[in-house]
Design a protein around this motif. Structure first.
Motif, PDB file in Angstrom:
ATOM      1  N   MET A   1      36.683  34.565  48.152  1.00 46.25           N
ATOM      2  CA  MET A   1      36.154  35.205  49.074  1.00 46.25           C
ATOM      3  C   MET A   1      36.937  36.758  49.047  1.00 46.25           C
ATOM      4  O   MET A   1      36.266  37.637  49.222  1.00 46.25           O
ATOM      5  N   LEU A   2      38.150  36.716  48.870  1.00 48.17           N
ATOM      6  CA  LEU A   2      38.987  38.000  48.837  1.00 48.17           C
ATOM      7  C   LEU A   2      38.580  38.631  47.607  1.00 48.17           C
ATOM      8  O   LEU A   2      38.048  40.117  47.662  1.00 48.17           O
ATOM      9  N   ALA A   3      38.383  38.088  46.417  1.00 47.97           N
ATOM     10  CA  ALA A   3      37.673  38.990  45.148  1.00 47.97           C
ATOM     11  C   ALA A   3      36.296  39.483  45.634  1.00 47.97           C
ATOM     12  O   ALA A   3      35.878  40.543  45.183  1.00 47.97           O
ATOM     13  N   LEU A   4      35.501  38.601  46.233  1.00 48.77           N
ATOM     14  CA  LEU A   4      33.988  39.123  46.647  1.00 48.77           C
ATOM     15  C   LEU A   4      34.065  40.366  47.435  1.00 48.77           C
ATOM     16  O   LEU A   4      33.388  41.431  46.954  1.00 48.77           O
ATOM     17  N   PHE A   5      34.874  40.406  48.338  1.00 53.29           N
ATOM     18  CA  PHE A   5      34.974  41.479  49.382  1.00 53.29           C
ATOM     19  C   PHE A   5      35.428  42.659  48.560  1.00 53.29           C
ATOM     20  O   PHE A   5      35.018  43.920  48.597  1.00 53.29           O
ATOM     21  N   THR A   6      36.601  42.418  47.824  1.00 55.55           N
ATOM     22  CA  THR A   6      37.052  43.499  46.928  1.00 55.55           C
ATOM     23  C   THR A   6      36.233  44.150  45.897  1.00 55.55           C
ATOM     24  O   THR A   6      35.893  45.357  45.714  1.00 55.55           O
ATOM     25  N   ASP A   7      35.250  43.321  45.283  1.00 55.91           N
ATOM     26  CA  ASP A   7      34.272  43.662  44.220  1.00 55.91           C
ATOM     27  C   ASP A   7      32.972  44.569  44.837  1.00 55.91           C
ATOM     28  O   ASP A   7      32.514  45.409  44.312  1.00 55.91           O
ATOM     29  N   LEU A   8      32.889  44.133  45.988  1.00 54.74           N
ATOM     30  CA  LEU A   8      31.846  44.506  46.832  1.00 54.74           C
ATOM     31  C   LEU A   8      32.072  46.133  47.359  1.00 54.74           C
ATOM     32  O   LEU A   8      31.328  46.983  47.208  1.00 54.74           O
ATOM     33  N   VAL A   9      33.158  46.476  47.599  1.00 53.49           N
ATOM     34  CA  VAL A   9      33.711  47.716  48.267  1.00 53.49           C
ATOM     35  C   VAL A   9      34.163  48.388  47.128  1.00 53.49           C
ATOM     36  O   VAL A   9      34.105  49.922  47.055  1.00 53.49           O
TER      37      VAL A   9
ATOM     38  N   LEU B   1      41.135  47.770  50.874  1.00 50.00           N
ATOM     39  CA  LEU B   1      39.996  47.506  51.870  1.00 50.00           C
ATOM     40  C   LEU B   1      39.466  45.984  51.737  1.00 50.00           C
ATOM     41  O   LEU B   1      39.152  45.204  52.797  1.00 50.00           O
ATOM     42  N   GLY B   2      39.613  45.149  50.804  1.00 49.20           N
ATOM     43  CA  GLY B   2      39.200  43.879  50.533  1.00 49.20           C
ATOM     44  C   GLY B   2      39.924  42.929  51.043  1.00 49.20           C
ATOM     45  O   GLY B   2      39.372  42.085  51.717  1.00 49.20           O
ATOM     46  N   ARG B   3      41.275  43.398  51.389  1.00 50.93           N
ATOM     47  CA  ARG B   3      42.191  42.352  52.121  1.00 50.93           C
ATOM     48  C   ARG B   3      41.894  42.668  53.600  1.00 50.93           C
ATOM     49  O   ARG B   3      41.884  41.738  54.258  1.00 50.93           O
ATOM     50  N   THR B   4      41.742  43.935  53.891  1.00 55.61           N
ATOM     51  CA  THR B   4      41.457  44.202  55.589  1.00 55.61           C
ATOM     52  C   THR B   4      40.119  43.396  55.852  1.00 55.61           C
ATOM     53  O   THR B   4      40.056  42.902  56.926  1.00 55.61           O
ATOM     54  N   LEU B   5      39.032  43.386  55.239  1.00 52.31           N
ATOM     55  CA  LEU B   5      37.674  42.826  55.346  1.00 52.31           C
ATOM     56  C   LEU B   5      38.070  41.272  55.240  1.00 52.31           C
ATOM     57  O   LEU B   5      37.481  40.673  56.244  1.00 52.31           O
ATOM     58  N   MET B   6      38.818  40.887  54.333  1.00 51.43           N
ATOM     59  CA  MET B   6      38.962  39.457  54.427  1.00 51.43           C
ATOM     60  C   MET B   6      39.749  38.893  55.764  1.00 51.43           C
ATOM     61  O   MET B   6      39.532  37.768  56.049  1.00 51.43           O
ATOM     62  N   LEU B   7      40.823  39.845  55.962  1.00 49.00           N
ATOM     63  CA  LEU B   7      41.395  39.278  57.513  1.00 49.00           C
ATOM     64  C   LEU B   7      40.624  39.411  58.569  1.00 49.00           C
ATOM     65  O   LEU B   7      40.451  38.331  59.418  1.00 49.00           O
ATOM     66  N   LEU B   8      39.627  40.202  58.809  1.00 48.56           N
ATOM     67  CA  LEU B   8      38.573  40.465  59.756  1.00 48.56           C
ATOM     68  C   LEU B   8      37.734  38.977  59.586  1.00 48.56           C
ATOM     69  O   LEU B   8      37.497  38.469  60.524  1.00 48.56           O
TER      70      LEU B   8
END
Length: 201
Positions: A137-145, A156-163
């Protein structure tokens, strides 16, 4: 990051599939430690010997239960990501998909978070499934942004993951209604200010 290797999987015969479906319901509703092999066998309409022949141990049933949940979640999410027209739309699709997934399959909260509360030993074969799913999931958010914010993608990926993960927990605990919708709105605000500026001429 966990260094645990990928856990072994077993082939699914019809009897094994029935047992896995029963185990999945029981583990999710009652907790992993509270459910024994005898109850799984009875619910599935198979013998205890069949369970051990197919899976080898209760720990392996737990591995299959969590891996199956992860596979079904990824399959649920995939067409929504494919339909997204931009990285921003992809990120927001994850939050919307999580809301729908939780409402339909996970009313008691995230199965991975719930399992981690019971499986804290990194040597347990199911531990790698839990941590691997969250790393994905973390890699997914990071790759998306990354396409729109390459210099800040990791943060940004980590922040989205935390949210996202905080919203999953709030949803499962029923702290307040609409946790994932609110997290999605906050993600949209975050993304609005996260685009890297164009390079100077």
């Amino acid at each position: 990051m966990s260094t645990t290797s990928t856990p072994r999987r077993v082939p699914m015969t019809p009897a094994a599939r029935r047992a896995l479906e029963a185990a999945g319901r029981l583990f999710y509703d009652r907790g992993i430690h509270a459910v024994g092999v005898d109850l799984i066998a009875a619910e599935a309409g198979v013998t205890k010997k069949t369970l051990y022949d197919r899976f080898g141990s209760k720990d392996q049933i737990v591995v299959e239960y969590l891996a199956d949940r992860d596979e079904r979640w990824r399959a649920f999410l995939a067409p929504l990501l494919e339909a997204a027209e931009s990285p921003r739309d992809g990120v927001l699709a994850v939050f919307a998909a999580s809301r729908d997934w939780m409402d339909t399959t996970s009313p008691r909260g995230c199965s991975m978070v719930n399992a981690h509360a019971e499986i804290e030993d990194p040597s347990h074969p199911a531990y790698a499934v839990v941590t691997g799913q969250k790393q994905w999931m973390l890699a997914l958010f990071t790759d998306l942004v990354r396409p729109s914010a390459p210099t800040t993608a990791e943060s940004l990926g980590r922040t989205l993951m935390l949210l996202h993960e905080g919203a999953l927990v709030a949803h499962g605990l029923r702290i307040f209604p609409g946790a994932l919708d609110q997290a999605r709105e906050q993600a949209a605000l975050l993304l609005a200010g996260a685009v890297d500026p164009p390079p100077a001429d």
